[in-house]
Every structure is written in C-alpha cells, then in structure tokens.
Design an enzyme around this catalytic site. Structure first.
Site, mmCIF file in Angstrom:
data_model
loop_
_atom_site.group_PDB
_atom_site.id
_atom_site.type_symbol
_atom_site.label_atom_id
_atom_site.label_comp_id
_atom_site.label_asym_id
_atom_site.label_seq_id
_atom_site.Cartn_x
_atom_site.Cartn_y
_atom_site.Cartn_z
ATOM 1 N N LYS A 242 0.835 -1.202 0.000
ATOM 2 C CA LYS A 242 0.000 0.000 0.000
ATOM 3 C C LYS A 242 0.868 1.249 0.000
ATOM 4 C CE LYS A 242 -3.809 -0.455 2.451
ATOM 5 N NZ LYS A 242 -4.423 -0.661 3.783
ATOM 6 N N ARG B 230 -3.060 3.172 8.535
ATOM 7 C CA ARG B 230 -3.414 2.034 7.682
ATOM 8 C C ARG B 230 -2.260 1.050 7.611
ATOM 9 N NH1 ARG B 230 -4.675 4.880 2.068
ATOM 10 N NH2 ARG B 230 -5.977 3.017 1.781
ATOM 11 N N GLY C 277 -8.195 -7.362 4.607
ATOM 12 C CA GLY C 277 -9.009 -7.439 5.815
ATOM 13 C C GLY C 277 -8.291 -7.957 7.044
ATOM 14 N N MET D 129 -5.790 -6.497 8.866
ATOM 15 C CA MET D 129 -5.490 -5.513 9.900
ATOM 16 C C MET D 129 -6.293 -4.253 9.613
ATOM 17 S SD MET D 129 -1.481 -6.367 10.132
ATOM 18 C CE MET D 129 -1.379 -7.281 8.626
ATOM 19 N N ARG E 229 -3.721 -1.204 -6.297
ATOM 20 C CA ARG E 229 -2.929 -2.440 -6.254
ATOM 21 C C ARG E 229 -3.406 -3.328 -7.391
ATOM 22 N NH1 ARG E 229 -5.917 -4.509 -0.859
ATOM 23 N NH2 ARG E 229 -7.945 -4.822 -1.770
ATOM 24 N N HIS F 290 -4.437 -40.195 3.727
ATOM 25 C CA HIS F 290 -4.792 -41.080 2.614
ATOM 26 C C HIS F 290 -5.923 -40.482 1.794
ATOM 27 C CE1 HIS F 290 -7.068 -44.427 0.772
ATOM 28 N NE2 HIS F 290 -5.861 -44.862 0.459
ATOM 29 N N SER G 267 14.014 -40.646 -9.313
ATOM 30 C CA SER G 267 12.827 -39.815 -9.137
ATOM 31 C C SER G 267 12.640 -39.613 -7.643
ATOM 32 C CB SER G 267 11.605 -40.507 -9.745
ATOM 33 O OG SER G 267 10.455 -39.748 -9.458
ATOM 34 N N CYS H 242 8.341 -37.080 -7.988
ATOM 35 C CA CYS H 242 6.988 -37.603 -8.136
ATOM 36 C C CYS H 242 6.191 -37.536 -6.839
ATOM 37 C CB CYS H 242 7.020 -39.034 -8.667
ATOM 38 S SG CYS H 242 7.885 -40.167 -7.587
ATOM 39 N N TYR I 200 12.143 -33.219 -14.819
ATOM 40 C CA TYR I 200 10.687 -33.165 -14.854
ATOM 41 C C TYR I 200 10.098 -33.188 -13.452
ATOM 42 C CZ TYR I 200 10.588 -38.199 -13.853
ATOM 43 O OH TYR I 200 10.734 -39.422 -13.257
#
Ligand code: ADP
Ligand code: MG
Ligand code: MG
Length: 877
Positions: A23, A93, A102, A104, A337, A455, A765, A832, A852
């Site tokens: 801000k 502010r 929202g 503070m 912003r 799980h 991997s 993975c 990857y």
C-alpha cells in the site's frame, strides 16, 4: 548511517514494496506520478521487525521520526495535529508486502478529542459531520487498538435509535451524535477501566503499535501459512492526511477495478456512495451505486477517475483495484494495487492485454497465479445458491471442487447406491486403501480424521475428487449410520454439500455446474509450454487417470503405483493368497494369477498414454495393508481360501509392525521375495511388447522404478532380478524393446550416497513425501497432531508435506542431483511426490536442475504454468 524508519510518500516508489509494504509503495508511486493523493508517510516494515526484536516495544528513534514527519505533514497541509483551530486528522493504515485483505483494520479520523472536535465543527460549519467523524474514530480506535469490539458500540447506536423512534442513521441530529460520543466514551471506560485517550500523539503511537501487533494475531498467522507469506516480512504502517467523503452531497467514496474482476471484461467496474466515509461501501449498511452512474452525478470527477484508472493500468501493466474519495467535488486516490480476480478473469485479462500490446507473452504468463487454475478444472457450486447456504461446519480443504450427494458411511454401500444412480458423499472416520472403490464412485469424500496429506486427501486429489478432511467436530456413529455436526444430525441418505476449496460442509443440496476450460486457458498455457525447462508428467494408476492427464497436457507418467491395482475386489483375493502363502511355490502360483491382470492394466495405461514415457513403481506398501482387519472379513477370507481363521490371524500378527512407515515395505519386499519383482517385470515388459507390436509408430521404453532404496547394493540386487527376467522375455519375443531401471530416492541415505546408487540406476525420481517424513523423522499421518504447536511458536511456518522444505529436504535433493550427475552427467532426474504439483516447490525443482516434475492429473496445468514462471524468473544457462 542510522536506519531510516519513516518515508514521506514523496520519498518512495513502487519498487520499495519490501520496505514500504504494497500500500505504501503504491501510494508513493501515485504521489510521484502527480496523482491526487492526500499527503502522508510510511513507517517501514523494518520498524515492525525492530518492534518484535525489541520485545514488542517501539524504539524511541522510530517515535522521533514519526513526529518529525508529522511536522512535515503539518507544513505541507497547513494544518496542525491536535490544534482545535485547524486540526490535521490522519488515517492509520496497515500494509504488508503482499496484500492481506481485511487482516489488519484501518483507523480513520485520528487526532480528534473533545476540544479538537469543537474546533473542527466550527471550521467545517458542520457539527453533525464533526461529531460523526469523532464517534467513528472512537469506535475504530477502541476496536482495533483496545479490543473493545465494534458491535458493542453498534448496540448503543441501535438503542438510541429505538429510544428516539428513528430507523436511519441519517435521521440522527448533531446533538444526538454528541450524546452518542458521551455514551461511547462511557462504554469505553466501563470496559477498560480508564478514560479514552485524548492526546493525539498517544493515539497515533498506540495505533501504529496496534498495527505492528496485529501482524502476529492468529488470523494473520494462518492467512500467511495458507499463502506462503513469511512471518519475517513484517508489516508497514501508513499515516495519511484525512480527506472526507462524508461532508455532504458533493462528497463520496468508492472502490473500483480497471477491468471486471469476475469476468475479465475490459470495462471499469466498481461502486461508490455519496456522502460516506471509507468502510461504508464494503460494510453494506447502505447499498452502493454502480460506478457508471457517477458519470451522470459528477461527470468531471468520473472522467478524471476513469482516466486515472487507465493511466494506472498502463503504468502497472496490470488490472488495478483502486480506492478513492471525493471531498467537495475533488477526487483523491487512496489506494491502488493489482486486483484480485477469478481464474477465468485472470486468463482473459492476460490474453487480452497481450492483444492490446500492453504486455508481452512472458508478462502474461507471469500474471496468472498457477494455484488459481485449480478452480477451473473442477465442478463448482452455483454462486447464488452457495451464497444463500449456511455451512454447518468445516474441515480441511483437502481436494478442490464442489460436491453434493447423499451421505453414505461405507465404501461398499457407496458403490451400491452409486449403482442405483444416486450421487454419494462417502463419509468416513478416515479412509484406507480398501475404500478405493467407494472413493472412486463418490462425488465427494468427507473424513473426521487426517490432514492435508492423509490417505483420503492424497487419493482424492489424485482422482480430482472433492474432499474435506479432518473435520474433528463431527461425531460419527457408524453403527447407527449418522453423524452430528453444528447441532445437526445427518443420517444415511441425507443430502450434504462439500466445498473442497474452503472445507465448508452444508446440510443441504447445493446445485453445481461443470468445469469449463477453453480458449484463453489453452492460449496462455500454450505460451507457458514454450517457456519452461521442466517436463510435466503425471501420477496416474489407471487408464482413466492417464486419459485425464493427457487432456490436461501431461507429457508422460512419472509415477504409476502398482499396489492400487490390487485393491479391486476380484484381485485382492489373489493378493491375499500370495501373502498367506507359506512356500515360494504357493506364492508363485498366486502371483501367476495376478500376472495377467497386471499386464492388461499396463497395456491399458500404455495405450492411454499414446507412446509417451511411463514410469512404473514396483510394489511399495507393507503387506499387512492388503489383509482384512475386522472379524467378519477374516472369517470370509478363511472360508474363501479354505484355511483356518487362526492361520490368517497368525499372519496378521506376524506382519504387525510398530512403525509400518519404516518397516517391511518397498524394495525390502523384493529382497525377501524376489518372485514379486519377477512377476511385475514380466507384466511390465510383456505389456510393452504387446503394445509395441500394435503400435509400431511408437517407441516403447518402459521405465521401471524401484522404491525405497537406501543402499546401492540393495538396488543392484533388485535390478539383477529385473534385468534377468526382462532380457529373457525380450529375447524370446523378437521385439527389440528397450527399458530402463531406476530408483525412487526417498531415503536420506540414498541422497548422500547417490553417486553409488546412480551407478546401478538409469534415472532418479524423488519421492518427496517419504523423503520429507524420513528427513524430519515424523510421519505425515501423525504430524497433524503436533504441527500446530510448531506453527504457533514459529518453529515451522509451513506444512513441509505440502510445500517442500527447501533448506533441509531441499539440501538432500540438491546433494543427490549433484552426486548422481557426478557419476553420470546426463542422468535423468525427476520428482513424483505431492510437491511436484506445488508452485513454490516447482520453482525449487527448476533451480535444482531437475528434468521433470510429476503430479496428479488435476495439477498438471498448474505445474505447466508454475514451471514456466520459474524458468522466466530463474533462467537456466
Ligand atoms: P484495507 O486494507 O482494509 O482496504 P485501507 O487502509 O485501504 O484498508 O482503508 C480502508 C478505507 O479507509 C479506504 O478505502 C478509504 O476509503 C478509507 N481511508 C483510508 N485512509 C483515508 C484517508 N486518509 N482519508 C479518507 N479515507 C481514508
Ligand atoms: Mg484498502
Ligand atoms: Mg514412498
């Protein structure tokens, strides 16, 4: 030179976000651009850090600088702080680096007291306005700084209106409000035991302190955890001269976006109120007017605002979210912003801005938050219906999407009800691998226990199924098939709705709409594909998941877990037979029955993947997971297999482990029973040969991945079995099939001896789920019980299972990559684990030089975008 803790708006600019907060930096930028911004200054984030370093005290240097800058404000404005004759009033502010909406609260009209308000009334010739400003200040200051809740003041207002027989605030006279001020102050004293602070200087320092303090409130802490914002950043505080939108009908206040934040349409979008201050627009007390109508009410102001919005958008090269106030016909800008937007709007705006020549494709790719794409890939609730509904409770938002259906308490019954054409929500204390069929047919999954990586959560995300996990407030009665939550009892067959994005649970059927992805999505992700270095693979265990992943753009399978294939009803029996075997011969016979089903599963997956690479991981979980647990199932199994119940129980007991996560699993199974790896190799290779024959245009190179390796010799042992089996089959087939054998790196020992391990592997991997739990020494299923204490005490700030711990686990990853490639320079390395779909982790994997990442199908588009952003920000040489 000593640290400078306070900057006038005219001394800052947009690049100083880290120091001035979002801000403050943008107020400075607008000031420097010559826009009408009320003058002010910013107390830096470093002052906030200093406040915490000093044991929650404001250092005298900071206070001194604040007052020195107040003097400058007085000079610029020609008003004086605390002077009844011509008072300077300010707002206080908060504003951190990243916007935390929202979190503070703002304090307006600071600098008023009983004496100043009188002068202010005379000066403005508007006592009603002056006292109204004062009572608002008392209310906000009490609420934000002194913990006397806002609504306790609202009650006083309501009582007064009732006594006077009026309904509208605007019918209160100046004298009424004066009386209200007295009542507010009395209420304050009653609550706090001391008088409302009347010295403006004290009010100011107390307010700044309150903003610093609020950085550490529980709301802020959990918001930061959810949004990857480090605690160490701190917040800045902005002190700004007040302008008044509530001085009459030539005044007003509003908020507007330079484009529509929900659709992306290129048209000013917003609301305003005439004769109102700040929060009134969002507070919903009065219904605001659409911004378009300002063009009729105040044509000049509208024109100026529309031009300003346009100028800011071009300047920031992004859609802007702006706040403004009109005082006596003059426009003031109070904030700008980059605006928050829906995923659909984000894509449209990014693509259109490229079309308009405002940004280039790289900037467009950087502009869209990868995580937001999730919302586009899953069914959603109808917005109106959702807004009208009231949740009865909430759990963890474990897997996104919206689901509505009838509550069912077991997997079998879920399958049954589903078969009758019902939509179901599978509700369990916690899920286990046996529930897989039920989870598969359910529209949504609700569990009482378990965290974000339980799980239920992991499997649901993999399936793209909506899941709300770990709702501990539910008391479930599985026997009588009902549960209670939020005072409601839900019985089997009752409709509920789950919001996988928020974790909210509703005791009603909320209609959903299907996901839709299309033009802008394809365009933007298509651009991203051309910019990334990482390939994106998927974790998929079935042809259906593989198909989905291909649709989402996966370039191969990075993890195909083979154990899930054994849980289906017709297979689990053979699996159990294998486990209950006492001789190798028996075991081989059972494995032989599993071979054809596994082979045809692989064929299905290869076919679905159109010749793209497929990495298959060999059996990983401890064997006891495949055995029944309750008495009835054990009885049935005994009858089925024609063996004594006692024998089954014996095996169950013998397989019992104190710590199954670190037990008899992964490659250890093969070391003990090589015939398991033999069978799996047979299935992998024979399937590949069959598919290769059917598709000569593809080049099939199946990748066999051995899990849980911690020692090079262990891998050498398993690899020998694989190679021997594979080579025999290939030689006999007459097809020149190539294949690779690699390993999953998920044990710290494998990372630190990766050069030795690599000697026997063709790829690595990283299984970062296990690697994380082995490195931290706690299991992801149990960590939920104590991690909250760690978050509270700031020992850990993030869930290391959701976001890779780059310092510790990351160091092991880097070490393994370096050692592996020192042995074999062109060595292929991927990941993975769950982290493969997390944008901040993807950035790390990009930097670590991986080839990857692999993630669940629904995260593939997210990973494609995140990988491009990482590549743009940290180009590889
Ligand atoms: P938030 O971050 O919650 O939006 P702000 O600090 O932006 O909080 O303040 C909220 C509102 O208060 C602003 O939109 C504006 O309407 C009002 N406000 C803040 N400072 C001033 C000021 N100096 N003069 C007039 N209104 C102000
Ligand atoms: Mg604001
Ligand atoms: Mg593992």
């Amino acid at each position: 030179m000593s640290t400078k803790y306070v900057y006038l708006f005219s001394e800052g600019n947009a690049s100083m976000k880290n120091l001035l907060g979002g801000k403050g930096a943008n107020l400075a930028e607008m000031t420097v651009m010559g826009m009408p911004v009320p003058e002010g200054f910013t107390v830096t984030t470093e002052a906030c850090t200093r406040y915490y370093d000093d044991g929650k005290n404001i250092a005298p240097e900071v206070t001194e600088e604040v007052f020195a800058n107040m003097k400058k404000l007085e000079e610029i404005s020609g008003k004086k702080f605390g002077d009844p004759k011509n008072p300077l009033l300010v707002s206080v502010r908060s504003g951190s680096r990243a916007s935390m909406p929202g979190m503070m609260d703002t304090i307006l009209n600071l600098g008023l007291n009983d004496v100043v308000v009188e002068g202010f009334a005379q000066l403005t010739g508007n006592p009603r306005f002056a006292y109204d400003s004062y009572r608002r200040f008392i209310q906000m200051f009490s609420d934000v700084v002194m913990d006397v809740p806002k609504h306790s003041f609202e009650r006083i207002i309501d009582k007064m209106k009732e006594a006077k027989g009026i309904t509208l605030d605007s019918d209160l006279t100046a004298d009424d409000i004066k009386e209200m001020v007295d009542k507010f102050k009395a209420h304050f004293k009653e609550q706090k035991g001391f008088d409302f602070p009347s010295e403006p200087k004290d009010q100011l320092i107390e307010s700044i302190t309150a903003v610093f303090r609020s950085w550490d409130n529980p709301r802020a802490n959990s918001y930061r955890r959810m949004h990857d914002i480090p605690y160490s950043w701190g917040t800045a505080v902005n002190v700004q001269a007040m302008v008044f939108g509530n001085m009459g009908n030539d005044c007003g206040t509003g908020v507007a976006f330079s484009r529509n934040p929900s659709t992306g349409e290129n048209k000013l979008y917003g609301e305003y109120l005439i004769n109102a201050q700040g929060e009134d627009v969002v507070a919903g007390i009065r219904t605001p007017e659409p911004i378009d109508t300002l063009a009729q009410v105040m044509p000049e102001v509208y024109k100026q605002f529309a031009e300003t919005a346009q100028k800011l958008e071009v300047h920031y090269k992004n859609m802007q979210d702006m706040e403004f106030t009109i005082e006596r016909g003059k426009l003031y800008m109070l904030q700008t912003r980059n605006g928050k937007r829906t995923a659909a709007a984000a894509l449209k705006i990014a693509c259109e801005m490229v079309g308009e020549g405002l940004i280039n494709k790289e900037e467009a790719v950087m502009m869209v938050d990868p995580k937001s794409l999730d919302a586009l890939l899953h069914p959603q609730f109808e917005v109106k219906a959702l807004n009208a509904a009231n949740p009865i409770g909430a759990g963890l938002p474990a897997s996104p999407g919206a689901a509505c259906g009838r509550v069912i308490f077991t997997a079998e019954e879920a399958v049954e009800w589903h078969g009758r054409g019902e939509t179901v929500i599978l509700t369990r204390l916690e899920t286990s691998p046996e529930d897989i069929d039920g989870m598969n047919v359910a529209n949504g999954i609700l569990t009482v226990r378990g965290g974000m990586t339980s799980h239920a959560a992991v499997v649901a995300r993999g399936m793209g199924r909506c899941c709300v996990a770990g709702c501990g407030e539910i008391s479930i009665d599985e026997k009588n098939k009902c549960f209670t939550l939020g005072g409601r009892t839900i019985k089997e067959g009752d409709y509920i709705s789950l919001d996988g994005a928020t974790g909210k649970i509703y005791a009603e059927a909320i209609p959903t709409v299907e996901a839709s992805i299309g033009g802008d999505f394809d365009t933007l992700i298509g651009w991203a594909d051309g910019m990334r270095d990482l390939a994106i693979r998927t974790n998929a265990d079935t042809p259906r998941d593989s198909q989905k992943a291909i649709e989402f753009g996966a370039e191969g399978i990075g993890l195909c877990r083979t154990e899930h294939m054994f849980f289906e009803a017709d297979r689990i029996r053979d699996m159990r037979e294998m486990i209950l075997s006492t001789t190798e011969e028996q075991r081989r016979a059972a494995l032989n029955k599993l071979l054809p089903v596994q082979r045809s599963d692989f064929e299905g997956i290869y076919e679905a993947m159109n010749g793209l690479p497929v990495t298959i991981r060999y059996l990983d979980p401890p064997l006891h997971e495949f055995l029944p647990t309750n008495e009835e199932d054990i009885q049935n199994l005994a009858t089925q297999m024609n063996i004594p119940v006692a024998r089954i129980k014996e095996v169950i007991t013998s397989l019992h482990e104190f710590n199954p996560m670190m037990g008899f699993r992964g490659c250890r199974l093969t070391v003990a029973y090589p015939e398991i790896a033999e069978m799996q190799t047979r299935a992998v290779i024979e399937a590949a040969i069959n598919v290769q024959k059917r598709h000569p245009e593809w080049k099939m190179v199946p990748e066999i991945m051995i899990p849980l390796i911690g020692e090079a010799k262990e891998l050498a042992f398993v690899k020998d079995i694989v190679v021997k089996t594979a080579d025999e089959i290939i030689a006999a087939s007459g097809v020149a099939l190539e294949y690779q054998v690699g390993t999953m790196i998920e044990i710290p020992r494998a990372c630190v001896t990766a050069d030795e391990v690599a000697a026997h592997a063709q790829f690595f991997s990283f299984g970062t789920n296990d690697l994380t739990q082995m490195t931290f020494g706690f299991s992801r299923d149990d960590a939920g019980n104590f991690l909250n204490h760690y978050y509270e005490k700031k020992i850990y700030e993030f869930d290391p299972f959701a976001r890779l711990d780059q310092i510790g686990v990351g160091k092991l990853v880097e070490t393994a990559v370096k050692l592996g490639r020192s042995a074999k320079p062109e060595f292929k390395v991927g990941v993975c684990g769950e982290h493969g779909g997390d944008p901040s982790s993807i950035e790390f994997f990009h930097k670590a030089g991986l080839d990857y990442v692999s993630c669940s199908p629904f995260r593939v588009p997210i990973a494609r975008l995140a990988a491009a952003q990482a590549a743009l920000e940290f180009p590889r040489k």
